[in-house]
Design a protein around this motif. Structure first.
Motif, PDB file in Angstrom:
ATOM      1  N   HIS A  63       0.813  -1.218   0.000  1.00  0.00           N
ATOM      2  CA  HIS A  63       0.000   0.000   0.000  1.00  0.00           C
ATOM      3  C   HIS A  63       0.846   1.268   0.000  1.00  0.00           C
ATOM      4  CE1 HIS A  63       0.820  -1.237   4.128  1.00  0.00           C
ATOM      5  NE2 HIS A  63       0.703   0.039   4.497  1.00  0.00           N
ATOM      6  N   GLN A  64       2.176   1.147  -0.017  1.00  0.00           N
ATOM      7  CA  GLN A  64       3.068   2.297  -0.113  1.00  0.00           C
ATOM      8  C   GLN A  64       4.008   2.085  -1.297  1.00  0.00           C
ATOM      9  OE1 GLN A  64       4.821   2.515   3.846  1.00  0.00           O
ATOM     10  NE2 GLN A  64       3.287   4.021   4.473  1.00  0.00           N
ATOM     11  N   PRO A  65       3.609   2.544  -2.497  1.00  0.00           N
ATOM     12  CA  PRO A  65       4.374   2.279  -3.720  1.00  0.00           C
ATOM     13  C   PRO A  65       5.818   2.771  -3.666  1.00  0.00           C
ATOM     14  CG  PRO A  65       2.202   3.176  -4.229  1.00  0.00           C
ATOM     15  CD  PRO A  65       2.377   3.314  -2.756  1.00  0.00           C
ATOM     16  N   GLN A  66       6.083   3.850  -2.926  1.00  0.00           N
ATOM     17  CA  GLN A  66       7.433   4.414  -2.901  1.00  0.00           C
ATOM     18  C   GLN A  66       8.462   3.483  -2.254  1.00  0.00           C
ATOM     19  OE1 GLN A  66       4.844   5.465  -1.216  1.00  0.00           O
ATOM     20  NE2 GLN A  66       5.344   6.096   0.885  1.00  0.00           N
ATOM     21  N   TRP A  67       7.970   2.493  -1.483  1.00  0.00           N
ATOM     22  CA  TRP A  67       8.875   1.571  -0.804  1.00  0.00           C
ATOM     23  C   TRP A  67       9.069   0.263  -1.564  1.00  0.00           C
ATOM     24  CZ3 TRP A  67      11.996   2.966   2.953  1.00  0.00           C
ATOM     25  CH2 TRP A  67      11.654   4.067   3.735  1.00  0.00           C
ATOM     26  N   GLY A 112      10.419  -0.537  -4.552  1.00  0.00           N
ATOM     27  CA  GLY A 112      11.750  -0.732  -5.130  1.00  0.00           C
ATOM     28  C   GLY A 112      12.796  -1.100  -4.092  1.00  0.00           C
ATOM     29  N   PRO A 113      12.966  -0.284  -3.051  1.00  0.00           N
ATOM     30  CA  PRO A 113      13.954  -0.613  -2.006  1.00  0.00           C
ATOM     31  C   PRO A 113      13.654  -1.938  -1.312  1.00  0.00           C
ATOM     32  CG  PRO A 113      13.304   1.692  -1.852  1.00  0.00           C
ATOM     33  CD  PRO A 113      12.394   1.057  -2.853  1.00  0.00           C
ATOM     34  N   LEU A 114      12.369  -2.215  -1.039  1.00  0.00           N
ATOM     35  CA  LEU A 114      12.008  -3.469  -0.368  1.00  0.00           C
ATOM     36  C   LEU A 114      12.315  -4.671  -1.262  1.00  0.00           C
ATOM     37  CD1 LEU A 114       8.613  -2.579   1.359  1.00  0.00           C
ATOM     38  CD2 LEU A 114      10.781  -3.071   2.484  1.00  0.00           C
ATOM     39  N   LEU A 115      12.015  -4.541  -2.551  1.00  0.00           N
ATOM     40  CA  LEU A 115      12.295  -5.628  -3.491  1.00  0.00           C
ATOM     41  C   LEU A 115      13.786  -5.940  -3.521  1.00  0.00           C
ATOM     42  CD1 LEU A 115      11.559  -7.571  -5.797  1.00  0.00           C
ATOM     43  CD2 LEU A 115      11.744  -5.630  -7.370  1.00  0.00           C
ATOM     44  N   LEU A 116      14.614  -4.917  -3.628  1.00  0.00           N
ATOM     45  CA  LEU A 116      16.064  -5.121  -3.675  1.00  0.00           C
ATOM     46  C   LEU A 116      16.575  -5.729  -2.370  1.00  0.00           C
ATOM     47  CD1 LEU A 116      18.733  -4.757  -5.169  1.00  0.00           C
ATOM     48  CD2 LEU A 116      18.857  -2.427  -4.224  1.00  0.00           C
ATOM     49  N   ALA A 117      16.092  -5.202  -1.249  1.00  0.00           N
ATOM     50  CA  ALA A 117      16.550  -5.687   0.051  1.00  0.00           C
ATOM     51  C   ALA A 117      16.175  -7.153   0.261  1.00  0.00           C
ATOM     52  CB  ALA A 117      15.958  -4.825   1.166  1.00  0.00           C
ATOM     53  N   PHE A 118      14.906  -7.493  -0.002  1.00  0.00           N
ATOM     54  CA  PHE A 118      14.459  -8.872   0.216  1.00  0.00           C
ATOM     55  C   PHE A 118      15.108  -9.842  -0.765  1.00  0.00           C
ATOM     56  CE2 PHE A 118      10.578  -6.947   2.300  1.00  0.00           C
ATOM     57  CZ  PHE A 118      10.882  -7.433   3.558  1.00  0.00           C
ATOM     58  N   LEU A 119      15.364  -9.398  -2.002  1.00  0.00           N
ATOM     59  CA  LEU A 119      16.018 -10.256  -2.991  1.00  0.00           C
ATOM     60  C   LEU A 119      17.448 -10.590  -2.552  1.00  0.00           C
ATOM     61  CD1 LEU A 119      16.092 -11.706  -5.709  1.00  0.00           C
ATOM     62  CD2 LEU A 119      16.764  -9.523  -6.768  1.00  0.00           C
ATOM     63  N   VAL A 120      18.192  -9.570  -2.133  1.00  0.00           N
ATOM     64  CA  VAL A 120      19.571  -9.781  -1.690  1.00  0.00           C
ATOM     65  C   VAL A 120      19.601 -10.683  -0.455  1.00  0.00           C
ATOM     66  CG1 VAL A 120      21.615  -8.664  -0.723  1.00  0.00           C
ATOM     67  CG2 VAL A 120      20.427  -7.628  -2.668  1.00  0.00           C
ATOM     68  N   ILE A 121      18.718 -10.403   0.511  1.00  0.00           N
ATOM     69  CA  ILE A 121      18.678 -11.199   1.743  1.00  0.00           C
ATOM     70  C   ILE A 121      18.332 -12.653   1.439  1.00  0.00           C
ATOM     71  CG2 ILE A 121      17.409 -11.561   3.900  1.00  0.00           C
ATOM     72  CD1 ILE A 121      17.142  -8.521   4.110  1.00  0.00           C
ATOM     73  N   TYR A 122      17.380 -12.869   0.531  1.00  0.00           N
ATOM     74  CA  TYR A 122      16.973 -14.238   0.200  1.00  0.00           C
ATOM     75  C   TYR A 122      18.102 -15.004  -0.470  1.00  0.00           C
ATOM     76  CZ  TYR A 122      14.368 -18.130  -1.788  1.00  0.00           C
ATOM     77  OH  TYR A 122      13.938 -19.382  -2.132  1.00  0.00           O
ATOM     78  N   LEU A 123      18.794 -14.372  -1.413  1.00  0.00           N
ATOM     79  CA  LEU A 123      19.896 -15.033  -2.101  1.00  0.00           C
ATOM     80  C   LEU A 123      21.025 -15.370  -1.125  1.00  0.00           C
ATOM     81  CD1 LEU A 123      20.078 -12.966  -5.421  1.00  0.00           C
ATOM     82  CD2 LEU A 123      19.161 -15.261  -5.099  1.00  0.00           C
ATOM     83  N   PRO A 183       9.754 -15.828  -1.781  1.00  0.00           N
ATOM     84  CA  PRO A 183       9.458 -15.817  -3.223  1.00  0.00           C
ATOM     85  C   PRO A 183       8.123 -15.165  -3.572  1.00  0.00           C
ATOM     86  CG  PRO A 183      10.395 -17.919  -2.594  1.00  0.00           C
ATOM     87  CD  PRO A 183      10.146 -17.179  -1.320  1.00  0.00           C
ATOM     88  N   LYS A 184       7.057 -15.493  -2.826  1.00  0.00           N
ATOM     89  CA  LYS A 184       5.756 -14.873  -3.080  1.00  0.00           C
ATOM     90  C   LYS A 184       5.819 -13.376  -2.836  1.00  0.00           C
ATOM     91  CE  LYS A 184       1.353 -14.422  -3.784  1.00  0.00           C
ATOM     92  NZ  LYS A 184       0.807 -14.467  -5.160  1.00  0.00           N
ATOM     93  N   LEU A 185       6.556 -12.967  -1.803  1.00  0.00           N
ATOM     94  CA  LEU A 185       6.708 -11.541  -1.515  1.00  0.00           C
ATOM     95  C   LEU A 185       7.441 -10.824  -2.642  1.00  0.00           C
ATOM     96  CD1 LEU A 185       6.497  -9.119   0.397  1.00  0.00           C
ATOM     97  CD2 LEU A 185       8.556  -9.946   1.551  1.00  0.00           C
ATOM     98  N   LEU A 186       8.479 -11.456  -3.194  1.00  0.00           N
ATOM     99  CA  LEU A 186       9.223 -10.871  -4.312  1.00  0.00           C
ATOM    100  C   LEU A 186       8.349 -10.731  -5.552  1.00  0.00           C
ATOM    101  CD1 LEU A 186      12.644 -12.751  -3.954  1.00  0.00           C
ATOM    102  CD2 LEU A 186      12.134 -10.381  -3.330  1.00  0.00           C
ATOM    103  N   ILE A 187       7.511 -11.745  -5.797  1.00  0.00           N
ATOM    104  CA  ILE A 187       6.587 -11.669  -6.939  1.00  0.00           C
ATOM    105  C   ILE A 187       5.588 -10.535  -6.749  1.00  0.00           C
ATOM    106  CG2 ILE A 187       4.710 -12.895  -8.113  1.00  0.00           C
ATOM    107  CD1 ILE A 187       6.229 -15.494  -7.576  1.00  0.00           C
ATOM    108  N   THR A 188       5.088 -10.395  -5.539  1.00  0.00           N
ATOM    109  CA  THR A 188       4.128  -9.329  -5.232  1.00  0.00           C
ATOM    110  C   THR A 188       4.749  -7.957  -5.446  1.00  0.00           C
ATOM    111  OG1 THR A 188       3.007 -10.715  -3.593  1.00  0.00           O
ATOM    112  CG2 THR A 188       2.662  -8.346  -3.429  1.00  0.00           C
ATOM    113  N   LEU A 189       5.974  -7.770  -4.966  1.00  0.00           N
ATOM    114  CA  LEU A 189       6.637  -6.472  -5.096  1.00  0.00           C
ATOM    115  C   LEU A 189       7.066  -6.198  -6.536  1.00  0.00           C
ATOM    116  CD1 LEU A 189       8.865  -6.559  -1.869  1.00  0.00           C
ATOM    117  CD2 LEU A 189       6.817  -5.162  -2.243  1.00  0.00           C
TER     118      LEU A 189
END
Length: 309
Positions: A19-23, A25-36, A79-85
């Motif tokens: 519900h906060q579009p401005q976040w 991009g940063p959330l996607l990058l952060a969660f992707l790096v953390i997951y890998l 993974p589902k969170l990354l797809i959502t973002l």
């Protein structure tokens, strides 16, 4: 409510973190790096333990299984969170939701039991060192690991059976970024009182009983260490147990915090903020904590690097 006169919902919308579009991009990058990092580091730790005969001892058997469950827990949610973002696909079907909840409950429960087994292993190693080889046999370790997985499966299955009985006909919006039990129950048009009771009784029993066992084990360890009055022994004990105690504190803290507060919209928002800590952050911290604070693991890594140079 007469189910025949309403339309039952079989698809839901995961509202959390979108519900906060401005976040995004940063959330996607952060969660992707953390997951890998989580997947690479945990599986590297597993491969290191199983390839080094010097690490084929109870503590590292538990640690390798903990690393596996950390990867499982993170893969259930991230993974589902990354797809959502990434693609703004917030919809999730009822079977997918139930499967995600089962997988989450299973992995989280197994981790609780494994952490308890690791605490018992440290208790025997420090409080009964002469009897350690006779008590912590390979057979007992395998049995504890199997019981951890069976206990986690049964715990998840009981919750799942009662969730399957519920119907959804009013709201299809889940105020979370994955199918957690509390926000899921709140949108049911059936009576979820039994499921609510199970969450606080059964899940609470698993969390509290395993946490108390860990605390009692470390209380006995502390008492034994202080009795020895040996500075070298105290340092060795804290070095051996420090990583596990830190991991336990980080894991149980937010987990208990989520299920002891009264239900409210504010509590839901706080739970959604707390959830990434033990579903995403803890799985990447555990291998780092155990690797950097463990001399045997560091020595094993050095040996591997020397062979490859």
């Amino acid at each position: 409510m007469d189910v025949e006169n309403v339309t039952l919902l079989t698809e839901f919308v995961l509202e959390g973190l979108t519900h906060q579009p401005q976040w995004k991009g940063p959330l996607l990058l952060a969660f992707l790096v953390i997951y890998l990092v989580t997947i690479v580091w945990n599986f590297s730790l597993i491969m290191l333990i199983w390839s080094d005969p010097h690490l084929h001892i109870p503590m590292y058997l538990f640690l390798s299984n903990l690393a596996f469950m950390d990867s499982w827990l993170s893969s259930t949610v991230t993974p589902k969170l990354l797809i959502t973002l990434s693609f703004e696909i917030t919809k999730i079907s009822l079977p997918e939701c139930l499967l995600q909840f089962f997988s989450f409950t299973f992995s989280a429960s197994v981790e609780c039991f494994l952490l308890t087994s690791m605490a018992y292993d440290r208790y025997v190693a420090i409080c009964k060192p002469l009897l350690y080889p006779m008590i912590m046999t390979n057979r007992l370790c395998v049995q504890l690991v199997i019981l951890s997985f069976v206990g986690g499966f049964l715990h998840a299955l009981i919750h799942e059976v009662f969730l399957v009985r519920l119907t959804f006909c009013n709201s299809n919006v889940i105020h979370h970024f994955y199918c957690d039990v509390m926000p899921f129950l709140k949108i049911s048009c059936s009576d979820p009182s039994i499921s609510f009771l199970l969450v606080f009784a059964l899940a609470g029993t698993v969390q509290v009983s395993t946490m108390v066992t860990v605390l009692v084990s470390y209380a006995c360890i502390l008492f034994t260490v202080l009795q020895s009055k040996s500075l070298k022994g105290i340092k060795k004990a804290f070095s051996t147990c420090g990583a596990h105690l830190l991991s336990v504190s980080l894991y149980y803290g937010p987990l208990l915090f989520m299920y002891v507060r009264p239900a409210s919209r504010q509590a839901d928002d706080e739970n959604m903020i707390d959830s990434p800590f033990y579903t995403v952050i803890i799985p990447v911290l555990n291998p780092i904590i155990y690797s950097l604070r463990n001399k045997q693991v560091i020595d094993s890594v050095r040996k591997k690097l020397r062979r490859n140079v």
